[in-house]
Design an enzyme around this catalytic site. Structure first.
Site, PDB file in Angstrom:
ATOM      1  N   HIS A  36       0.499  -1.133   0.406  1.00 36.89           N
ATOM      2  CA  HIS A  36      -0.008   0.230  -0.049  1.00 36.89           C
ATOM      3  C   HIS A  36       0.854   1.470   0.056  1.00 36.89           C
ATOM      4  CE1 HIS A  36      -3.716  -2.160   0.592  1.00 36.89           C
ATOM      5  NE2 HIS A  36      -3.175  -2.818   1.647  1.00 36.89           N
ATOM      6  N   ASP A  60      -4.540 -12.394   3.327  1.00 36.40           N
ATOM      7  CA  ASP A  60      -5.925 -12.046   4.272  1.00 36.40           C
ATOM      8  C   ASP A  60      -7.021 -12.726   3.454  1.00 36.40           C
ATOM      9  OD1 ASP A  60      -4.765 -10.610   2.299  1.00 36.40           O
ATOM     10  OD2 ASP A  60      -4.882  -8.671   3.687  1.00 36.40           O
TER      11      ASP A  60
HETATM   12 ZN    ZN Z   1      -3.955  -7.244   3.137  1.00 33.47          ZN
END
Ligand code: ZN
Length: 307
Positions: free
Chosen positions: A126, A244
């Site tokens: 990110h 995830d």
């Molecule tokens: Zn993630």
């Protein structure tokens, strides 16, 4: 030659608070499952060096790197964004995480390892060139991919991101970069709400609706990733390995299992064997359900280690 497993104790000292899901316990869970599965002895362990500022500068401007360093607290926790914080050990952990990916690149290109996995945190995908967000400070995979391109003479890099969240930072860094093709899946609409509009032609993004399972992953890989990678013929593959999207991980709503992570790793390996002399550098991103994370990393490593 074996699979290199790169880690550092500093990565477990980065702590964003007792209730933060991106916790030091993630690395302990991975280590425990390595031992329990019997594969701990099959990987070649390396200690991650701290990344050089010059290596980070392949991706991040010096003023950003210095701003992160200067934000580092003497005690307590300082937030860089609502999800992303620094404790007194975070700066060292972030340098080790990026340094692990750079070392992995050197080992794999130098023929000292068949492929490599970096069990590090903070994660990276990110982080944009100039912004820390989503638990990420420096974009570990982007730093390593740039190192391969600019220091090792690699001309075409494939980046694969199977984290449940869109790798907006990596996309920001490599959009329209003809040396890179990025193939990803991610839950959509979902954090960080990117990856579906104004997408550059070198991005093979597949947004998946909540509830999608391994069949959707397999369809995305065969229909979108594989044609893009076959056309591009990457000379090296980097993996943003987030776990995830696992069905047991309540950070998001996809329904992958260890078998799906094993399958996608096998497909990545086939591409790497075909075009890239088997060169794969995989770097941990997300994965917050501790048992599922440990089991999924083991499944990923077992396939990476098969000869
Ligand atoms: Zn993630």
């Amino acid at each position: 030659m074996a699979t290199a497993f790169i880690a550092h104790a500093d990565c477990a000292r980065h702590d964003m608070g007792r209730t933060h899901p991106e916790s030091p316990a993630r690395l302990t869970a991975i280590e425990d499952h390595l031992i329990a599965s019997g594969i701990a002895g099959l990987v070649e362990r390396h200690e991650a060096p701290a990344a050089q500022v010059s290596e980070l500068q392949g991706v991040h401007p010096l003023r950003y790197i210095e701003a992160v360093r200067d934000a580092s607290p003497r005690e307590g926790i300082v937030h860089l964004d609502p999800d992303t914080a620094m404790c007194p050990h975070t700066w060292d952990a972030a340098l080790r995480a990026a340094g692990a990916a750079v070392l992995a690149t050197d080992l794999v290109i130098g023929g000292c390892a068949e492929n490599a996995f970096c069990a590090v945190r903070p994660p990276g995908h990110h982080a944009t060139r100039t912004r820390a967000m989503g638990f990420c400070l420096f974009n570990n995979v982007a730093v390593a991919a740039t190192h391969a391109l600019e220091r090792h003479g690699i001309e075409r890099v494939g980046i694969i991101d199977f984290d449940v969240h869109h790798g907006n930072g990596t996309e920001d860094i490599f959009s329209d970069d003809a040396r890179v093709v990025m193939a990803s899946i991610f839950q959509h609409p979902f954090y960080p709400y990117s990856g579906t509009e104004d997408v550059a032609p070198n991005m093979a993004n597949v947004p998946l609706p909540a509830g999608s399972d391994g069949r959707a992953l397999r369809a995305a890989v065969e229909r979108v990733w594989m044609p893009a990678l076959d056309e591009f013929e990457p000379q090296m593959i980097f993996v943003s390995a987030g776990f995830d999207a696992h069905v047991e991980d309540d950070m998001a709503m996809l329904r992958f299992t260890e078998a799906d992570y094993a399958w996608v790793t096998q497909r990545i390996k086939e591409v790497a064997d075909k075009y890239a002399k088997g060169r794969i550098v995989s770097v941990l991103e997300g994965g917050y359900a501790l048992s599922a994370l440990g089991r999924s990393v083991v499944a990923h490593l077992k396939v990476l280690g098969e000869t």
